[in-house]
Design a protein around this motif. Structure first.
Motif, PDB file in Angstrom:
ATOM      1  N   LEU A 177     -52.079  25.293   3.998  1.00  0.00           N
ATOM      2  CA  LEU A 177     -52.710  25.077   5.379  1.00  0.00           C
ATOM      3  C   LEU A 177     -52.826  23.413   5.674  1.00  0.00           C
ATOM      4  O   LEU A 177     -53.785  22.914   4.912  1.00  0.00           O
ATOM      5  CB  LEU A 177     -54.349  25.688   5.398  1.00  0.00           C
ATOM      6  N   CYS A 178     -52.394  23.004   6.532  1.00  0.00           N
ATOM      7  CA  CYS A 178     -52.162  21.507   6.907  1.00  0.00           C
ATOM      8  C   CYS A 178     -52.970  21.352   8.110  1.00  0.00           C
ATOM      9  O   CYS A 178     -52.504  21.718   9.302  1.00  0.00           O
ATOM     10  CB  CYS A 178     -50.814  21.024   7.104  1.00  0.00           C
ATOM     11  N   ARG A 179     -53.942  20.372   8.149  1.00  0.00           N
ATOM     12  CA  ARG A 179     -54.776  20.042   9.397  1.00  0.00           C
ATOM     13  C   ARG A 179     -53.647  19.427  10.491  1.00  0.00           C
ATOM     14  O   ARG A 179     -53.922  19.672  11.742  1.00  0.00           O
ATOM     15  CB  ARG A 179     -55.856  19.436   9.230  1.00  0.00           C
ATOM     16  N   ASP A 180     -52.925  18.583   9.969  1.00  0.00           N
ATOM     17  CA  ASP A 180     -52.142  17.644  10.832  1.00  0.00           C
ATOM     18  C   ASP A 180     -51.162  18.608  11.692  1.00  0.00           C
ATOM     19  O   ASP A 180     -50.477  19.502  10.985  1.00  0.00           O
ATOM     20  CB  ASP A 180     -51.387  16.717  10.123  1.00  0.00           C
ATOM     21  N   PRO A 181     -50.990  18.500  12.985  1.00  0.00           N
ATOM     22  CA  PRO A 181     -50.045  19.309  13.734  1.00  0.00           C
ATOM     23  C   PRO A 181     -48.447  19.082  13.133  1.00  0.00           C
ATOM     24  O   PRO A 181     -47.755  19.740  13.446  1.00  0.00           O
ATOM     25  CB  PRO A 181     -50.345  18.992  15.112  1.00  0.00           C
ATOM     26  N   THR A 182     -48.347  17.915  12.658  1.00  0.00           N
ATOM     27  CA  THR A 182     -46.933  17.605  12.258  1.00  0.00           C
ATOM     28  C   THR A 182     -46.601  18.137  10.805  1.00  0.00           C
ATOM     29  O   THR A 182     -45.432  17.990  10.195  1.00  0.00           O
ATOM     30  CB  THR A 182     -46.546  16.114  12.298  1.00  0.00           C
ATOM     31  N   GLY A 183     -47.531  18.681  10.116  1.00  0.00           N
ATOM     32  CA  GLY A 183     -47.257  19.332   8.889  1.00  0.00           C
ATOM     33  C   GLY A 183     -47.643  18.503   7.716  1.00  0.00           C
ATOM     34  O   GLY A 183     -48.678  17.920   7.571  1.00  0.00           O
ATOM     35  N   VAL A 184     -46.794  18.890   6.503  1.00  0.00           N
ATOM     36  CA  VAL A 184     -47.153  18.007   5.243  1.00  0.00           C
ATOM     37  C   VAL A 184     -47.248  16.515   5.119  1.00  0.00           C
ATOM     38  O   VAL A 184     -46.416  16.110   5.917  1.00  0.00           O
ATOM     39  CB  VAL A 184     -46.484  18.609   3.949  1.00  0.00           C
ATOM     40  N   MET A 185     -48.058  16.074   4.458  1.00  0.00           N
ATOM     41  CA  MET A 185     -48.379  14.491   4.310  1.00  0.00           C
ATOM     42  C   MET A 185     -47.922  13.604   5.350  1.00  0.00           C
ATOM     43  O   MET A 185     -46.792  12.971   5.516  1.00  0.00           O
ATOM     44  CB  MET A 185     -47.036  14.369   2.861  1.00  0.00           C
ATOM     45  N   PRO A 186     -48.800  13.825   6.240  1.00  0.00           N
ATOM     46  CA  PRO A 186     -48.347  13.109   7.599  1.00  0.00           C
ATOM     47  C   PRO A 186     -48.196  11.517   7.393  1.00  0.00           C
ATOM     48  O   PRO A 186     -47.657  10.847   8.107  1.00  0.00           O
ATOM     49  CB  PRO A 186     -49.599  13.607   8.563  1.00  0.00           C
ATOM     50  N   THR A 187     -49.057  11.041   6.285  1.00  0.00           N
ATOM     51  CA  THR A 187     -48.984   9.536   6.134  1.00  0.00           C
ATOM     52  C   THR A 187     -47.678   9.046   5.407  1.00  0.00           C
ATOM     53  O   THR A 187     -47.673   7.951   5.143  1.00  0.00           O
ATOM     54  CB  THR A 187     -50.202   9.104   5.653  1.00  0.00           C
ATOM     55  N   SER A 188     -46.881   9.935   4.982  1.00  0.00           N
ATOM     56  CA  SER A 188     -45.607   9.396   3.912  1.00  0.00           C
ATOM     57  C   SER A 188     -44.493   9.100   4.987  1.00  0.00           C
ATOM     58  O   SER A 188     -44.444   9.691   5.913  1.00  0.00           O
ATOM     59  CB  SER A 188     -45.463  10.806   2.853  1.00  0.00           C
ATOM     60  N   PRO A 189     -43.534   8.419   4.129  1.00  0.00           N
ATOM     61  CA  PRO A 189     -42.377   8.118   4.993  1.00  0.00           C
ATOM     62  C   PRO A 189     -41.595   9.635   5.517  1.00  0.00           C
ATOM     63  O   PRO A 189     -41.730  10.514   4.343  1.00  0.00           O
ATOM     64  CB  PRO A 189     -41.502   7.464   3.696  1.00  0.00           C
ATOM     65  N   SER A 190     -40.955   9.403   6.456  1.00  0.00           N
ATOM     66  CA  SER A 190     -40.191  10.727   6.976  1.00  0.00           C
ATOM     67  C   SER A 190     -39.285  11.292   5.928  1.00  0.00           C
ATOM     68  O   SER A 190     -39.198  12.468   5.732  1.00  0.00           O
ATOM     69  CB  SER A 190     -39.811  10.458   8.251  1.00  0.00           C
ATOM     70  N   GLN A 191     -38.409  10.299   5.307  1.00  0.00           N
ATOM     71  CA  GLN A 191     -37.579  11.027   4.340  1.00  0.00           C
ATOM     72  C   GLN A 191     -38.228  11.777   3.235  1.00  0.00           C
ATOM     73  O   GLN A 191     -37.667  12.915   2.748  1.00  0.00           O
ATOM     74  CB  GLN A 191     -36.768   9.675   3.789  1.00  0.00           C
ATOM     75  N   LEU A 192     -39.585  11.339   2.664  1.00  0.00           N
ATOM     76  CA  LEU A 192     -40.188  11.919   1.690  1.00  0.00           C
ATOM     77  C   LEU A 192     -40.526  13.496   2.332  1.00  0.00           C
ATOM     78  O   LEU A 192     -40.779  14.519   1.621  1.00  0.00           O
ATOM     79  CB  LEU A 192     -41.287  11.156   1.145  1.00  0.00           C
ATOM     80  N   ARG A 193     -41.387  13.305   3.540  1.00  0.00           N
ATOM     81  CA  ARG A 193     -41.869  14.592   4.129  1.00  0.00           C
ATOM     82  C   ARG A 193     -40.589  15.582   4.258  1.00  0.00           C
ATOM     83  O   ARG A 193     -41.006  16.801   4.150  1.00  0.00           O
ATOM     84  CB  ARG A 193     -42.440  14.149   5.610  1.00  0.00           C
ATOM     85  N   ASP A 194     -39.545  15.108   4.720  1.00  0.00           N
ATOM     86  CA  ASP A 194     -38.466  16.106   4.798  1.00  0.00           C
ATOM     87  C   ASP A 194     -37.916  16.795   3.714  1.00  0.00           C
ATOM     88  O   ASP A 194     -37.957  18.118   3.640  1.00  0.00           O
ATOM     89  CB  ASP A 194     -37.112  15.291   5.696  1.00  0.00           C
ATOM     90  N   HIS A 195     -37.886  15.803   2.650  1.00  0.00           N
ATOM     91  CA  HIS A 195     -37.471  16.254   1.338  1.00  0.00           C
ATOM     92  C   HIS A 195     -38.428  17.321   0.853  1.00  0.00           C
ATOM     93  O   HIS A 195     -38.337  18.468   0.401  1.00  0.00           O
ATOM     94  CB  HIS A 195     -37.392  15.291   0.212  1.00  0.00           C
ATOM     95  N   VAL A 196     -39.851  17.058   0.858  1.00  0.00           N
ATOM     96  CA  VAL A 196     -40.984  17.946   0.280  1.00  0.00           C
ATOM     97  C   VAL A 196     -40.929  19.414   1.356  1.00  0.00           C
ATOM     98  O   VAL A 196     -41.143  20.382   0.743  1.00  0.00           O
ATOM     99  CB  VAL A 196     -42.450  17.479   0.625  1.00  0.00           C
ATOM    100  N   SER A 197     -41.029  19.146   2.707  1.00  0.00           N
ATOM    101  CA  SER A 197     -40.743  20.285   3.399  1.00  0.00           C
ATOM    102  C   SER A 197     -39.546  21.353   3.008  1.00  0.00           C
ATOM    103  O   SER A 197     -39.880  22.445   3.228  1.00  0.00           O
ATOM    104  CB  SER A 197     -40.630  19.952   5.029  1.00  0.00           C
TER     105      SER A 197
END
Ligand SMILES: Cc1cc2nc3c(=O)[nH]c(=O)nc-3n(C[C@H](O)[C@H](O)[C@H](O)COP(=O)(O)OP(=O)(O)OC[C@H]3O[C@@H](n4cnc5c(N)ncnc54)[C@H](O)[C@@H]3O)c2cc1C
Length: 404
Positions: free
Chosen positions: A258-278
Motif C-alpha cells: 500500500l503506497c500513499r504516493d499516487p506514482t507508486g513505490v519509492m517516489p523519491t528514488s531515481p526513475s531507473q531504480l523505481r522501474d527496476h523495483v516495480s
C-alpha cells in the motif's frame, strides 16, 4: 535478494564505493569478554565522586557509547584499535590530568540487546537465506580480544554536567559516568501516525521484529493456504519487505503493497531504480496499490484506506507497518538547548542536532551519529557542512570512523 540492483546500491559506500562487509567477515570472532553493567557502574562510580568541578577528562578518559548498531559498535572498535600512549606511572589509576598524553580510554558500549544486528540482512533472515548468527552475531564474540567493556541494558536517560561529562542511567538502576558520550541509539518505527498502527501491525526494524514476523506468517500459513498480507509504506523498506514475504515459503502469500504516493513505490528514488523495483514486484505477483493512504488499522486485520478520496475497507491476515521511522530517544533536542538531561523513549522525537564535527552544540563532549543524528542547518552548528542526510548503514559506519 529479489533486488540485486537496489541491494548493490544500498550496500555500497556512497563515498568510497566500497561494498560493506558483513560483521563476521570484518571482525574477529572468538571467545567471551563481557562485563555486566552492574560491575561497570561500581568500578566507575568511585571515579565520579572524586570532585564536583571537572574541566579535564579522567586519565584514562571514560568513553561511553550508547547503542551498539552500525554507528556504536564500529565506534567502539575504531577507538579500541587506535594507537594510544602507553600508561605512565602517573596515569595507571583513575585520576584527572592536564597532560595531553591520555592513556587508552576506558571504552564502554551499552546496548539493550546481546547481539549486533546487521539490519540490511534482516530480509534474508525472514526468507531463510541467512542464519541468525550471520545476521546478528553476539557482542560477546565481536568484542572478544578488544578492551571494550559491554553492558547489556536499556538506556533510560543521560544527566549532563555543564562543560563536562555526565552519567548514563540504565534500566537496571545502575549508571555509567563518562567524560565523553557517543549517542548511537538509531531509529525506531513511527507507529503513532494512524490509529491501530501500533497495536495491530507488525514492524520490521529489529531482531525481535523478525522473530515476531516469522511467527505471524507461520501462524497465518497454518490457518490458510494463501494468507493475505498487507505492507503499509511504499518506501525502500516496504518494497523490500513485500518482496521478501512474496518469496517466502514458495510464494505462499498474497502480498499487497500500500503506497500513499499516487506514482507508486519509492517516489523519491531515481526513475531507473523505481522501474527496476516495480518490475521485480510485478514478477513476484505483489499487488502495488498506488495512492492508497491508510487511515486506520483494526485488530482483526481490517485496514481502512482513503483511495482517491474514497474510503475503502480491506481485510488482511497480517499487516506490516513500514511507513516511517523516528529517533529512538526524546527529547534529544534538550542537549542542544542546554538542558542537563536526556530522557530516552517516547514518540515523535526530533533527531539529535549536532554540528559538523558531530558534537551536540551545547555539550561538546557529547557526540551523536547514525540514524539519530542530524547536522544542524540553522547556523548554530555551522551549517550542514555537506553531510549526508540519509539514514543509512553507510552513513553511520563512516561517521563512526570520523567520531573515533
Ligand atoms: C530492515 C532494514 C533494512 C535496511 N537495509 C539497509 C541497507 O540495505 N543499506 C543501508 O545502508 N541501510 C539499511 N538500513 C538502515 C540501516 O540499518 C540504519 O541506517 C543503520 O542501522 C543505522 O545505524 P545506527 O547505529 O544509527 O542505529 P542501529 O544500527 O539501529 O543501532 C541502534 C542500536 O541502539 C540500540 N538501542 C536503541 N535504544 C536503546 C536504548 N534505549 N538502550 C540501549 N540500546 C538501545 C539498539 O538495540 C541498536 O542495537 C536498513 C534498516 C532496516 C530496519
Amino acid at each position: 535478494s529479489p533486488f540485486p540492483l537496489l541491494r548493490a546500491i544500498t550496500r555500497t559506500s556512497s563515498v568510497t564505493g566500497t561494498p560493506m562487509k558483513t560483521p563476521h567477515v570484518s571482525l574477529r570472532v572468538s571467545s567471551l569478554r563481557v562485563s555486566s553493567s552492574r560491575t561497570l557502574s561500581v568500578v566507575t562510580a568511585a571515579a565520579s565522586r572524586e570532585g564536583e568541578a571537572r574541566s579535564t577528562p579522567h586519565n584514562p578518559p571514560r568513553i561511553c557509547i550508547v547503542g551498539g548498531g552500525f554507528g556504536g559498535l564500529y565506534t567502539a572498535l575504531r577507538l579500541d584499535g587506535l594507537s594510544w600512549p602507553a600508561p605512565t606511572s602517573s596515569s595507571t589509576s583513575q585520576q584527572r590530568t592536564t597532560s595531553s598524553a591520555l592513556s587508552k580510554a576506558n571504552i564502554t558500549l551499552v546496548d539493550a540487546g546481546d547481539r549486533f544486528v546487521f539490519k540490511p540482512l534482516m530480509y534474508e533472515l525472514l526468507t531463510g537465506e541467512a542464519k541468525r548468527d550471520e545476521v546478528a552475531p553476539l557482542f560477546a564474540d565481536l568484542l572478544d580480544g578488544t578492551d571494550v567493556n559491554f553492558a547489556r541494558a536499556s538506556v533510560t536517560g543521560v544527566t549532563m554536567e555543564p562543560d563536562d561529562g555526565g552519567i548514563v542511567h540504565l534500566d537496571d538502576e545502575t549508571s555509567i559516568p563518562f567524560d565523553y558520550l557517543v549517542v548511537a541509539l538509531g531509529n525506531k518505527p513511527r507507529t503513532e501516525m494512524v490509529p491501530g498502527a501500533r497495536s495491530s501491525c507488525l514492524t520490521f526494524s529489529s531482531l525481535e521484529d523478525v522473530d515476531a514476523s516469522i511467527e505471524a506468517l507461520d501462524l497465518a500459513r497454518a490457518a490458510k493456504a494463501t494468507p493475505r498480507v498487507a505492507v503499509v509504506g511504499g518506501g525502500v523498506g516496504g518494497a523490500e519487505l513485500a518482496a521478501a514475504i512474496a518469496t517466502r515459503d514458495g510464494n505462499a502469500f498474497d502480498v499487497t503493497l500500500l503506497c500513499r504516493d499516487p506514482t507508486g513505490v519509492m517516489p523519491t528514488s531515481p526513475s531507473q531504480l523505481r522501474d527496476h523495483v516495480s518490475g521485480v514486484l510485478r514478477r513476484l505477483d505483489v499487488t502495488v496499490r498506488a495512492g492508497a493512504s491508510v487511515t486506520s488499522v483494526a485488530g482483526d486485520g481490517e485496514v481502512t484506506l482513503s483511495f482517491g478520496g474514497e474510503a475503502d475497507d480491506e481485510t488482511y491476515d497480517v499487516v506490516f507497518w513500514c511507513a516511517g521511522q523516528e529517533p529512538a530517544t526524546t527529547p534529544v533536542s534538550s542537549l542542544v538547548d542546554g538542558d542537563n538531561s536526556l530522557p530516552v523513549g517516547g514518540a515523535g522525537a526530533p533527531p539529535l542536532e549536532v554540528n559538523p564535527t558531530l558534537q551536540a552544540t551545547a555539550h561538546p563532549r557529547v557526540f551523536a551519529i547514525g540514524d539519530i543524528a542530524q547536522v544542524a542547518s540553522d547556523g548554530r552548528g555551522g551549517g550542514g557542512g555537506g553531510f549526508a542526510e540519509s539514514r543509512t548503514a553507510q552513513v553511520a559506519f563512516q561517521q563512526s570512523d570520523y567520531v573515533a
